[in-house]
Design a protein around this motif. Sequence first.
Motif, mmCIF file in Angstrom:
data_model
loop_
_atom_site.group_PDB
_atom_site.id
_atom_site.type_symbol
_atom_site.label_atom_id
_atom_site.label_comp_id
_atom_site.label_asym_id
_atom_site.label_seq_id
_atom_site.Cartn_x
_atom_site.Cartn_y
_atom_site.Cartn_z
ATOM 1 N N THR A 64 0.752 -14.381 61.829
ATOM 2 C CA THR A 64 0.943 -15.623 61.072
ATOM 3 C C THR A 64 2.202 -15.575 60.227
ATOM 4 O OG1 THR A 64 -1.455 -15.975 60.987
ATOM 5 C CG2 THR A 64 -0.109 -17.181 59.395
ATOM 6 N N GLY A 108 2.824 -23.779 65.604
ATOM 7 C CA GLY A 108 1.567 -24.103 64.935
ATOM 8 C C GLY A 108 0.355 -23.784 65.794
ATOM 9 N N LYS A 150 0.202 -21.566 68.218
ATOM 10 C CA LYS A 150 0.096 -20.110 68.353
ATOM 11 C C LYS A 150 -0.511 -19.483 67.101
ATOM 12 C CE LYS A 150 1.354 -19.394 72.475
ATOM 13 N NZ LYS A 150 0.331 -18.901 73.449
ATOM 14 N N ILE A 151 -0.164 -20.020 65.935
ATOM 15 C CA ILE A 151 -0.766 -19.511 64.694
ATOM 16 C C ILE A 151 -2.266 -19.766 64.707
ATOM 17 C CG2 ILE A 151 -0.898 -19.864 62.193
ATOM 18 C CD1 ILE A 151 2.097 -20.402 62.202
ATOM 19 N N THR A 152 -2.680 -20.947 65.164
ATOM 20 C CA THR A 152 -4.102 -21.261 65.230
ATOM 21 C C THR A 152 -4.827 -20.331 66.201
ATOM 22 O OG1 THR A 152 -3.630 -23.591 64.769
ATOM 23 C CG2 THR A 152 -5.783 -23.083 65.699
ATOM 24 N N ASN A 191 -5.213 -22.854 60.108
ATOM 25 C CA ASN A 191 -4.748 -23.924 60.982
ATOM 26 C C ASN A 191 -3.219 -23.919 60.986
ATOM 27 O OD1 ASN A 191 -3.737 -26.829 61.448
ATOM 28 N ND2 ASN A 191 -5.866 -26.951 62.118
ATOM 29 N N GLY A 192 -2.634 -23.670 62.159
ATOM 30 C CA GLY A 192 -1.191 -23.461 62.252
ATOM 31 C C GLY A 192 -0.372 -24.653 61.817
ATOM 32 N N THR A 228 -7.750 -21.362 54.648
ATOM 33 C CA THR A 228 -7.285 -20.033 55.057
ATOM 34 C C THR A 228 -8.085 -18.934 54.373
ATOM 35 O OG1 THR A 228 -5.047 -20.944 55.333
ATOM 36 C CG2 THR A 228 -5.265 -18.549 55.267
#
Length: 445
Positions: free
Chosen positions: A24, A174, A176-178, A184-185, A419
């Motif tokens: 992240t 975003g 990929k982060i999720t 939540n990306g 988060t």
Amino acid sequence: MKNFFETISNIWKIEELRNRIGITLLLLLVYRFGCQIVLPGIDTTQLGALVDGTDQGIFALLNAFTGGAFASASVFALGIMPYISASIVVQLMGIAIPYLQKLQKEGESGRKTINQITRWLTIGICIVQAPAYLYGLEAFGVRDSAFIMGKGLDFMVPAVIILVTGCVFAMWLGEKITDKGIGNGISLLIMIGIIATLPQSFAQEVVSRLDGVGGPMLILVEVIVWFLVILASVLLVMATRQIPVQYARRTASGGYEKNIMGSRQYIPLKLNASGVMPIIFAQAIMFVPGLIGGAIEGEVGTWIQTQFSDIFGWAYNLLFALLIIIFTYFYTAITVPTNKMADDLKRSGGFIPGIRPGKETGDFLDKIMSLITLPGSIFLALLAVLPAVVVKLLDVQAGWALFFGGTSLLIMVGVAIDTVQQVNSYLLNRHYDGLMKTGKNRKVA
């Protein structure tokens, strides 16, 4: 403080959580690095007018959402907002279009199709917004000499492609982060952009106070008020009305035995179920009065245009607050399916004490949502207009005032809470596994 460092140590011990946090942070760093890359063919030394033109008004909020990329003519100048706009459009279209309604009921496969539709719509919105942004730079005072190659097709076509690609790449980051990170990306990208402008805004406020009226004491008062507003925002995001639910106890034969010994749970109905969406909708509508004023000739048209172009004016904020209350009811009605909740409750063998399952339960939940939405919408409207209040009462700088409420603060608070809750879920699961390593309830692979 000891518990804080102990929690950090526990997070570091969980390999999966440690890797997710690392991914992240890495992807957020990539996004922030991209925000500093200026579009090829633009002279960065002549963008001072663009920076000054986005210091206040609705463009200051847009610049905050992009982390300053809008004011620096970055490859990420459009930010992630086209994706947000596409998501809102698809969500609203799902009310009226049967095909989208069918997809929403198909589970994971339907969700993937809806996501794909949202992505294509995002590209379409970017193709419209990118040329508008480039040609609109002149309205901010950016001279033609800032465009090294001119505004011909040899510059416009590559620049539009780069802006569209930048938005799509931000959307990919975003997602990929999720999937691979924590939180939540898309929301994190918006939050990190808002936080990026916080130090500069606060520094400008400090310099203004030290050189002008107020001094350190008024700075301290502003910081205290800011923390109180954050506390109020947390309460708004977390506040729920718990509806008690009684579940029938399953018997050995597989049937249900309805008695008071069944398990009791709660349905948490949020005080503010619509989040920041009413503010976003209201801000989109607030462009209209200024356009109407510009179309009307005479003093009346000038007055309307003047009043509704000042986001810190009383007329603007009065209408803004009213629209927020209206849109809160509207968005809550379309996103909280009380009838579906009642049907799901009935199928699972649950019921609200004193309320018949089925239609009466749906009507009861709808009534409760209507009652709690009123104070929630008023509270949300007050937070949204609070920046204008602190500007008028405390003479706060416009950039710093945006952090006293409205979309910026609510997004920061909401994303931070979400988060932290995800991190806590990892910690609690790890703790549970650690306690249950032996015995009949041990984890089964």
